[in-house]
Design a protein around this motif. Structure first.
Motif, PDB file in Angstrom:
ATOM      1  N   ASP A   1     -18.579 -12.844  -4.949  1.00  0.00           N
ATOM      2  CA  ASP A   1     -17.432 -13.745  -4.840  1.00  0.00           C
ATOM      3  C   ASP A   1     -16.131 -12.996  -5.111  1.00  0.00           C
ATOM      4  OD1 ASP A   1     -15.880 -15.970  -4.550  1.00  0.00           O
ATOM      5  OD2 ASP A   1     -16.432 -16.873  -6.457  1.00  0.00           O
TER       6      ASP A   1
ATOM      7  N   VAL B   1     -15.360 -10.592  -2.050  1.00  0.00           N
ATOM      8  CA  VAL B   1     -14.905 -11.228  -0.815  1.00  0.00           C
ATOM      9  C   VAL B   1     -13.525 -11.835  -0.984  1.00  0.00           C
ATOM     10  CG1 VAL B   1     -15.373 -13.086   0.826  1.00  0.00           C
ATOM     11  CG2 VAL B   1     -17.244 -11.653  -0.001  1.00  0.00           C
ATOM     12  N   SER B   2     -13.311 -12.578  -2.073  1.00  0.00           N
ATOM     13  CA  SER B   2     -12.028 -13.259  -2.245  1.00  0.00           C
ATOM     14  C   SER B   2     -10.878 -12.267  -2.421  1.00  0.00           C
ATOM     15  CB  SER B   2     -12.091 -14.214  -3.442  1.00  0.00           C
ATOM     16  OG  SER B   2     -12.409 -13.515  -4.630  1.00  0.00           O
TER      17      SER B   2
ATOM     18  N   ALA C   1     -10.261 -10.439   0.920  1.00  0.00           N
ATOM     19  CA  ALA C   1      -9.602 -11.318   1.888  1.00  0.00           C
ATOM     20  C   ALA C   1      -8.122 -11.475   1.553  1.00  0.00           C
ATOM     21  CB  ALA C   1     -10.289 -12.682   1.899  1.00  0.00           C
TER      22      ALA C   1
ATOM     23  N   GLY D   1     -20.579 -13.320   6.361  1.00  0.00           N
ATOM     24  CA  GLY D   1     -19.687 -14.192   5.601  1.00  0.00           C
ATOM     25  C   GLY D   1     -18.457 -13.450   5.097  1.00  0.00           C
ATOM     26  N   GLY D   2     -18.659 -12.244   4.596  1.00  0.00           N
ATOM     27  CA  GLY D   2     -17.527 -11.452   4.113  1.00  0.00           C
ATOM     28  C   GLY D   2     -16.589 -11.042   5.232  1.00  0.00           C
ATOM     29  N   TRP D   3     -17.170 -10.591   6.348  1.00  0.00           N
ATOM     30  CA  TRP D   3     -16.330 -10.223   7.504  1.00  0.00           C
ATOM     31  C   TRP D   3     -15.540 -11.427   8.018  1.00  0.00           C
ATOM     32  CZ3 TRP D   3     -20.803  -7.256  10.349  1.00  0.00           C
ATOM     33  CH2 TRP D   3     -20.929  -5.976   9.762  1.00  0.00           C
ATOM     34  N   LEU D   4     -16.187 -12.575   8.075  1.00  0.00           N
ATOM     35  CA  LEU D   4     -15.529 -13.781   8.573  1.00  0.00           C
ATOM     36  C   LEU D   4     -14.369 -14.189   7.671  1.00  0.00           C
ATOM     37  CD1 LEU D   4     -15.685 -15.919  10.811  1.00  0.00           C
ATOM     38  CD2 LEU D   4     -17.169 -17.267   9.302  1.00  0.00           C
ATOM     39  N   ALA D   5     -14.585 -14.112   6.348  1.00  0.00           N
ATOM     40  CA  ALA D   5     -13.518 -14.469   5.411  1.00  0.00           C
ATOM     41  C   ALA D   5     -12.316 -13.547   5.568  1.00  0.00           C
ATOM     42  CB  ALA D   5     -14.049 -14.406   3.978  1.00  0.00           C
ATOM     43  N   MET D   6     -12.572 -12.245   5.679  1.00  0.00           N
ATOM     44  CA  MET D   6     -11.464 -11.299   5.847  1.00  0.00           C
ATOM     45  C   MET D   6     -10.769 -11.475   7.186  1.00  0.00           C
ATOM     46  SD  MET D   6     -12.766  -7.730   4.095  1.00  0.00           S
ATOM     47  CE  MET D   6     -14.262  -7.590   5.084  1.00  0.00           C
TER      48      MET D   6
ATOM     49  N   ILE E   1     -10.591 -14.236   9.139  1.00  0.00           N
ATOM     50  CA  ILE E   1      -9.824 -15.487   9.194  1.00  0.00           C
ATOM     51  C   ILE E   1      -8.536 -15.364   8.381  1.00  0.00           C
ATOM     52  CG2 ILE E   1      -9.830 -17.902   8.482  1.00  0.00           C
ATOM     53  CD1 ILE E   1     -12.783 -18.007   9.214  1.00  0.00           C
ATOM     54  N   THR E   2      -8.644 -14.804   7.172  1.00  0.00           N
ATOM     55  CA  THR E   2      -7.452 -14.651   6.338  1.00  0.00           C
ATOM     56  C   THR E   2      -6.432 -13.733   7.005  1.00  0.00           C
ATOM     57  OG1 THR E   2      -8.853 -14.905   4.378  1.00  0.00           O
ATOM     58  CG2 THR E   2      -6.631 -14.059   4.035  1.00  0.00           C
TER      59      THR E   2
END
Length: 222
Positions: free
Chosen positions: A53, A56-57, A60, A202-207, A209-210
């Motif tokens: 967590d 990723v956060s 991002a 999930g990590g790639w998607l979060a980065m 999108i941000t």
């Protein structure tokens, strides 16, 4: 004249009874070891998820700022702020949650008080030792989050070139995500490949999108 009676030899059941008791004790010890390992693996898996967590956060956030600002200081300050804020949020949330659990378990123990006695007192002490510790949970949660958040911070700290810095952050985060995904799957006895891929995607998607949304908003001059 009375004859002297000789004691009967031990029966076969009496001969093997100690062996049965020993085997029973060994089985009980093995069960206790398995129980301890189960509790330990759950705690470790929670720590891995907390570190993931934080990774990723924070990554991002840094990618979002990097979408509109090429200054390395802005990126590092954003990542550091995300680390501190996230660790504090995780610690406070975990403290409140575990304290609520502690109140419930203590209230239940008080309702189930039994008569005084050595056995009952010993069982009561064991129950008190097994109660959750809010401070320990809060510290572990904050520490796990911080460990994950440090990865993108260290990856970007010493690189001045904007594009290279973004690429290095993505590579470092990808490697850490793969490791955390594999470790979490191993502790949870899940599929290593599928779990690792889920964590990576999930990590790639979060980065992504941000980065994309911040880039879009920044294009309007905000």
């Amino acid at each position: 004249m009375a004859t002297k009676q000789t004691p009967f030899p031990p029966t076969k059941l009496e001969t093997i009874r100690p062996t049965i008791d020993e085997e029973s004790q060994i089985q009980d010890d093995n069960k206790n070891k398995e129980l301890d390992y189960s509790k330990r693996s759950q705690w470790l898996r929670a720590a891995v998820l907390g570190a993931n967590d934080g990774l990723v956060s924070t990554a991002a956030l840094m990618m979002g700022v990097g979408a509109v600002k090429q200054d390395v200081k802005a990126m590092i300050l954003t990542g550091f702020a995300g680390l501190v804020a996230g660790a504090c949020s995780m610690a406070i949330g975990e403290f409140v949650s575990v304290y609520s659990q502690l109140d419930i378990e203590v209230a239940q123990m008080n309702r189930e008080k039994i008569k005084e006695g050595d056995k009952e007192k010993e069982e009561g002490r064991d129950d008190e030792e097994n109660l959750p510790n809010p401070l320990q949970a809060a510290f572990a949660s904050a520490l796990a989050f911080s460990i994950g958040a440090i990865v993108p911070l260290l990856a970007a700290s010493f690189i001045k070139d904007y594009k290279v810095r973004l690429a290095v952050v993505v590579v470092a985060v990808t490697a850490a995500l793969a490791m955390f995904g594999w470790l979490g799957a191993f502790l949870g006895k899940a599929s290593l490949v599928r779990s690792s891929l889920r964590v990576l995607l999930g990590g790639w998607l979060a980065m992504a999108i941000t980065f994309g949304l911040t880039k879009l908003i920044g294009s309007f001059g905000l």
